[in-house]
Design a protein around this motif. Structure first.
Motif, PDB file in Angstrom:
ATOM      1  N   VAL A  12       0.863  -1.185   0.000  1.00 19.81           N
ATOM      2  CA  VAL A  12       0.000   0.000   0.000  1.00 19.81           C
ATOM      3  C   VAL A  12       0.893   1.226   0.000  1.00 19.81           C
ATOM      4  N   THR A  13       0.832   2.029  -1.047  1.00 19.83           N
ATOM      5  CA  THR A  13       1.659   3.234  -1.094  1.00 19.83           C
ATOM      6  C   THR A  13       0.961   4.389  -0.374  1.00 19.83           C
ATOM      7  N   GLY A  14       1.778   5.299   0.151  1.00 25.87           N
ATOM      8  CA  GLY A  14       1.222   6.446   0.859  1.00 25.87           C
ATOM      9  C   GLY A  14       0.379   6.027   2.045  1.00 25.87           C
ATOM     10  N   ALA A  15       0.917   5.106   2.863  1.00 29.28           N
ATOM     11  CA  ALA A  15       0.114   4.495   3.930  1.00 29.28           C
ATOM     12  C   ALA A  15       0.442   5.041   5.306  1.00 29.28           C
ATOM     13  N   SER A  16       1.092   6.202   5.376  1.00 27.80           N
ATOM     14  CA  SER A  16       1.470   6.727   6.689  1.00 27.80           C
ATOM     15  C   SER A  16       0.275   7.261   7.470  1.00 27.80           C
ATOM     16  N   ARG A  17      -0.776   7.677   6.764  1.00 25.43           N
ATOM     17  CA  ARG A  17      -1.953   8.218   7.442  1.00 25.43           C
ATOM     18  C   ARG A  17      -3.124   8.215   6.468  1.00 25.43           C
ATOM     19  N   ALA A  24      -4.428  -0.133   4.721  1.00 24.81           N
ATOM     20  CA  ALA A  24      -3.499  -1.080   5.337  1.00 24.81           C
ATOM     21  C   ALA A  24      -4.180  -1.838   6.471  1.00 24.81           C
ATOM     22  N   ARG A  25      -4.950  -1.146   7.281  1.00 22.56           N
ATOM     23  CA  ARG A  25      -5.647  -1.800   8.392  1.00 22.56           C
ATOM     24  C   ARG A  25      -6.683  -2.794   7.894  1.00 22.56           C
ATOM     25  N   ALA A  26      -7.373  -2.446   6.824  1.00 28.93           N
ATOM     26  CA  ALA A  26      -8.397  -3.349   6.290  1.00 28.93           C
ATOM     27  C   ALA A  26      -7.777  -4.663   5.826  1.00 28.93           C
ATOM     28  N   PHE A  27      -6.664  -4.590   5.120  1.00 26.81           N
ATOM     29  CA  PHE A  27      -6.013  -5.812   4.655  1.00 26.81           C
ATOM     30  C   PHE A  27      -5.448  -6.617   5.822  1.00 26.81           C
ATOM     31  N   ALA A  28      -4.844  -5.933   6.791  1.00 26.31           N
ATOM     32  CA  ALA A  28      -4.296  -6.643   7.943  1.00 26.31           C
ATOM     33  C   ALA A  28      -5.402  -7.355   8.720  1.00 26.31           C
ATOM     34  N   ALA A  29      -6.545  -6.695   8.896  1.00 27.99           N
ATOM     35  CA  ALA A  29      -7.675  -7.313   9.595  1.00 27.99           C
ATOM     36  C   ALA A  29      -8.216  -8.512   8.829  1.00 27.99           C
ATOM     37  N   ASN A  30      -7.974  -8.522   7.519  1.00 35.37           N
ATOM     38  CA  ASN A  30      -8.411  -9.635   6.669  1.00 35.37           C
ATOM     39  C   ASN A  30      -7.463 -10.833   6.756  1.00 35.37           C
ATOM     40  N   SER A  51      -0.282  -0.274  14.378  1.00 42.18           N
ATOM     41  CA  SER A  51      -1.735  -0.412  14.560  1.00 42.18           C
ATOM     42  C   SER A  51      -2.328  -1.602  13.823  1.00 42.18           C
ATOM     43  N   LEU A  52      -1.526  -2.307  13.037  1.00 45.46           N
ATOM     44  CA  LEU A  52      -2.060  -3.370  12.195  1.00 45.46           C
ATOM     45  C   LEU A  52      -2.258  -4.673  12.971  1.00 45.46           C
ATOM     46  N   ASP A  53      -3.373  -5.339  12.700  1.00 44.59           N
ATOM     47  CA  ASP A  53      -3.600  -6.670  13.255  1.00 44.59           C
ATOM     48  C   ASP A  53      -2.628  -7.664  12.626  1.00 44.59           C
ATOM     49  N   ILE A 229     -14.049   3.696   2.116  1.00 47.47           N
ATOM     50  CA  ILE A 229     -13.291   3.559   0.877  1.00 47.47           C
ATOM     51  C   ILE A 229     -12.409   2.318   0.958  1.00 47.47           C
ATOM     52  N   ALA A 230     -11.796   2.106   2.104  1.00 48.01           N
ATOM     53  CA  ALA A 230     -10.902   0.958   2.278  1.00 48.01           C
ATOM     54  C   ALA A 230     -11.649  -0.362   2.097  1.00 48.01           C
ATOM     55  N   GLY A 231     -12.904  -0.416   2.547  1.00 52.85           N
ATOM     56  CA  GLY A 231     -13.682  -1.641   2.378  1.00 52.85           C
ATOM     57  C   GLY A 231     -13.903  -1.985   0.920  1.00 52.85           C
TER      58      GLY A 231
END
Length: 259
Positions: A12-17, A24-30, A51-53, A229-231
């Protein structure tokens, strides 16, 4: 080889905020492993990483405005995930710049530099990373997914940010071209076109005098959350969404309806 639903390796580019962090969080939670990219916001990117799962996530840094920097980012992600059967399965091209530059107020030198910056980051970095990642997907024969973050502004116009609107329209067109050329290799490519969504960057606008007008753009009377949007990005990267390859998915709360 069947494209997996979880356990994928995602860049994921530009994932600092902002939206990048939400993606990034959505994919990690997946259940996926995520390479969190940043250029200069290393501290914020490390906060995203923390913060990632799950486990196995990595931080990769590089200036995507430079083709050599894009190569460094792709190589770092592939190395972190392992080239022997590994590598990147999903690329999310999220990194972008959006600088205000209305023609009537912008000196020519500033205008030229602003356009150069937008084209380099928003369009060329997307093209370069797509090439670098897709070629390795082809070599591995595993298929994969590329999801580009476009914009509603590609369709409705951006009078104060014309280079942003123009480069996002180009990103949509690039995604459709790649969708056709990469389908024989099992690689699906799609784009999302978000309207206004709440991030740290736009918080002053939402809280300021124009906030009410921005909320009123949608008949829902609000702007999107980045997680919404992430979903959609997560779904477009899924095995179930292969037939959506080539699409540009509007995510604007009915604030702009294309015909």
């Amino acid at each position: 080889m069947q494209f997996p639903a979880t356990g994928r390796r995602v860049l994921v580019t530009g994932a600092s905020r902002g939206l990048g962090r939400a993606v990034a969080r959505a994919f990690a939670a997946n259940g996926d492993r995520v390479a969190v990219h940043c250029h200069e916001r290393a501290e914020e990117a490390r906060a995203t990483l923390a913060s990632l799962d799950g486990t196995g996530h990595v931080l990769v840094r590089g200036d995507l405005a430079d083709p050599a920097g894009a190569l460094e980012v792709a190589d770092a992600a592939h190395t972190a995930f392992g080239d022997d059967g590994g590598g990147v399965d999903v690329l999310v091209n999220n990194a972008a710049v959006n600088l205000r530059h209305p023609l009537a107020e912008t000196p020519y030198e500033e205008w030229v530099e602003t356009w150069r910056r937008h084209v380099s980051v928003n369009l060329l970095a997307t093209a370069h990373l797509s090439h670098l990642v897709a070629r390795r997907m082809i070599d591995r024969g595993t298929g994969g997914r590329i999801v580009n973050i476009g914009s509603r502004g590609a369709f409705r116009g951006e009078p104060d940010h014309p280079a942003y609107g123009a480069t996002k329209a180009a990103v949509h067109a690039l995604g459709q071209s790649l969708a056709v050329s990469l389908a024989p290799h099992g690689i699906a490519v799609a784009s999302v076109a978000p309207g206004f969504f709440a991030t740290e960057r736009v918080a002053p606008r939402l809280d300021g005098p124009e906030g009410a007008a921005i909320l009123a753009q949608s008949p829902f009377g609000r702007v999107a959350a980045p997680e919404e949007i992430a979903g959609a990005v997560l779904w477009l990267a899924s095995p179930a969404a292969e037939w959506a390859s080539g699409t540009v998915l509007d995510l604007n709360g009915a604030s702009y309806l294309r015909t």
